[in-house]
Design a protein around this motif. Sequence first.
Motif: not given
Length: 978
Positions: A12-33
Amino acid sequence: MTSTSAPTPATTPSPFRRIVTISLAVIAALVVAFFVFASLYTDFLWYDQLGFDSVLLTQWTARVVMFAVGFVGMAGPVWLAIFLAYRLRPVYARLSSQLDRYQEVVEPLRRLAMWGIPVFFGFFAGFASSSQWETAWLWANGTPTGDADPLFGLDTGFYMFAMPFYAAVIGFLSAVVLICLLVTALVAYLYGSVRIGQGELRISKPARIQLAVTAGLYLLVQAASLWLDRYYTMVDQGDRITGPGYAGENAVIPGQTILSIVAALVAILFFVTAVIGRWRYPLIATALLIVTSLVVGVGYPWAVTTFQVRPNEQALEMEYYQRNVDATRAAYGLDGIENVPFAAETDAAAGQLRDDADTTASIRLMDPAIIGPTVQQLQQFRAYYGFQDTLDVDRYEVDGETQDTVVAVRELDMEELDADARTWNNTTLVYTHGYGMVAARGNERTNEGEPVFIESNIPSTGVLSDLEYEPRVYFGENNPAYSIVGAPEGSDPVELDYPAGEEGETQTNTTFSGDGGPSVGNFFNRVLYALKFQSEQILFSDYVNEESQILYDRDPLTRVQKAAPYLTLDNDPYPSVVDGRIVWIVDGYTSSATYPYSSQVSLSQAISDSTNPTPNLLIDEINYIRNSVKATVDAYDGSVTLYAWDEEDPVLQTWQKIYPNTIKPIDEMSGELMSHVRYPTDLFKVQRAMLGTYHVDNARAFYQRDNAWTTPNDPTSDQQLQPPYYLSMRMPGQEDPTFSMFTTFIPDGGTRNVLMGYLGVNSDAGSEAGTVRDDYGKLTMLEISADTTVPGPGQVQNSFNSDSAIANEMNILTIGASDVSLGNLLTLPVGGGLLYVQPVYVQSTGGTSYPLLRKVLVAFGDQLAFEDTLAESLDVLFGGDSGADTGDEDVTPVDPETDQPMEPADPEQPEQPSRPVPPSTDTYEQALSDAQEAIQAKQDALAADDMVAYAQADEDLTDAVERLLTFLDESGQAAPAE
């Protein structure tokens, strides 16, 4: 009983890893934006400060609208085609094993594909459409020209504004329908609506209807494309002319009409097939359409051209050639040219130039392409100041008379700043601007051969300073990437204004007080510009305060181009002092490539010459051009002002509808600005390129092409064209000298370099506010009589180079490793003939290191002269007294290294030599040999670092040069031209 172990469950994927992945993706998108936002918002701040924010907002709005139209226009039909093909699939179709495997792969992705494929194509179509927004806006705002084409009778505005838009729409629809046809066929095959096997093709009724209707729509679009092609023949380039000839009107266009109708009929048959289910009829009709296209689209025009036109070309094509001549001359502004027959005199006589004294008084010997280094040396003052390599020509009123001048602006040259001084603080906050105008008389020189300045020095002094103008130059052709200026009132200034004191040992500082750039007085803007210029100093420097502004994009051409993106700009902006400010005057052109029957020209090739290498242009091939806008850029605060110079131009009128309230009427142009406006160089070059062929105004002469001309190559740079030149001169038939621009023509082809035509254009717009002189822009062509052979520029230059007496004196000028530069060879219609004048500059390796005017070459007919001044050269050429009035009659040339006269000041008094005269028994060959040996000895001594030997060799060289000069003075005979 056997049992099997259950498979190991997936981790089962770790909830912490999922949260970190989503957070990094959101941060990267915000930086690009945020980076995208920073780029867009700083663009808006720049336009808003300049007062042209409506230009940027119009572009953004138009691009968004066109993207949406393109996205929906593509994605909607593609989605509908996929949806219908899937929805109308047969439920119980028997599929092959291979199709079963395809469906197993496709089915899990079906929903994604149903939406993803339309979105994918929609994005491509959206971006493509957004790039075509100008085409759409021109169509929506197109202005009728009031002129009809001679074939279809349509307003020429249809070809310039509507036709390109219709072509873009048809191209877009073709792509949409074709993609819909392909995805329909693919989905129908995957889900069994179309089955291929056992030698037959089976199509379900729903699929048949969808495919037949889509194919019919595609053929309808092609029918519209063929119909539009009829109008595109009006701008197609043929062998000799642009536009349809006899075969075009009587074979090509009728053939396209027939093909368009046939394609529409075939489309109807496809629609019928959707109802009755018989594919035979539309397929046979499609085959007939292909055959018809070969017959009426290729075969018939070939037959008409081969068997009817070529044997009777002169009788059948004259009407169409005349259409091309008339349209081309109208499209390039040549229809108002005045052709004047000119029987040139070739014999020189005393007093022959007396009637043209007002013209000869304005002959510009100061060549702006050569004296740049001279002005640099005399007026630079500090290494961080510089001038353009090629200076500009303007005119000012001096002592109550209008004077042609060579002008330049003293700008910053950060490349020459000491490397240790190139800190961020210095390059951004301290060295922020240049200082002052420099202007020299065009027709005068000092005794040393230097320009005679009417405005010079730091602080500026001269005629222009009496006008009390603002000398600081924050915006020019050579600036730092950005500068930060401005400070609260009462704070100590940090910007270097200009060096002062003895030898510039002190300096004065200043603070910019204008409104020249976006504010960086708040933290948010500082963050944005720190990102834009990748400079953290902007964010953390204590010198950036609440009053700070950031100046960038400071080149005049860049600022005008961004304020008026629809203009093609002249390559030669020039500075003038107008109403107390230095302003850059920029000429802007509107153009088109779809003016009916007008021949095209490559703009980049037409404007390239020895002073302007071939530029890279976004718009190159054109067949219509107007100088529709005059723009100014304030050198202090960078403000841009656009004036509608050609208010009758339909292209400008259309753009004014797209960008309203950005251009001022010509009524608001001041009289002082009007007095510095001139006819633009690049437009004149384009017109002379077309006049090589289109100086004739009748079809028969154009067809025979026995009198085609071309612009001569620059005699001093044989691989490039000779540039035109500005002079104040009185053309034959004019009452007074007028500031004008000139060029010459020689025969096109062959090796004869004789003068065939001389073109001038009135470049004086007057000095009345809001009113242009009636004769401004008038083109006058002197057509040289065939009864008289007048040498062309290349032939005259060859005569100068091959004359033994001139060659001897040239050799003397080069002694001591001096460089000789020949100025622009000017051609002047004076004395009933054509006078050639060429200044000769010498750049010594001794005490001076910049070009000095030392001699003047002149030619009239086959007669040549080469003297120290223009006055002396003309007098020698015209029997001792030319009658001319020049600007150098009182000049007594001196050696710039010794300050000794090169000739006696009083011809009746013998020259007093400054050194002992060597015996006159020496031969020229011996003296020349001694000079060459002395030069070699100097080089050897310098290499060996032997200063004693170097001094002795220098003395020997001086002695040899004196002997050479004495030999020529005393012998009175021409020496060999080694």
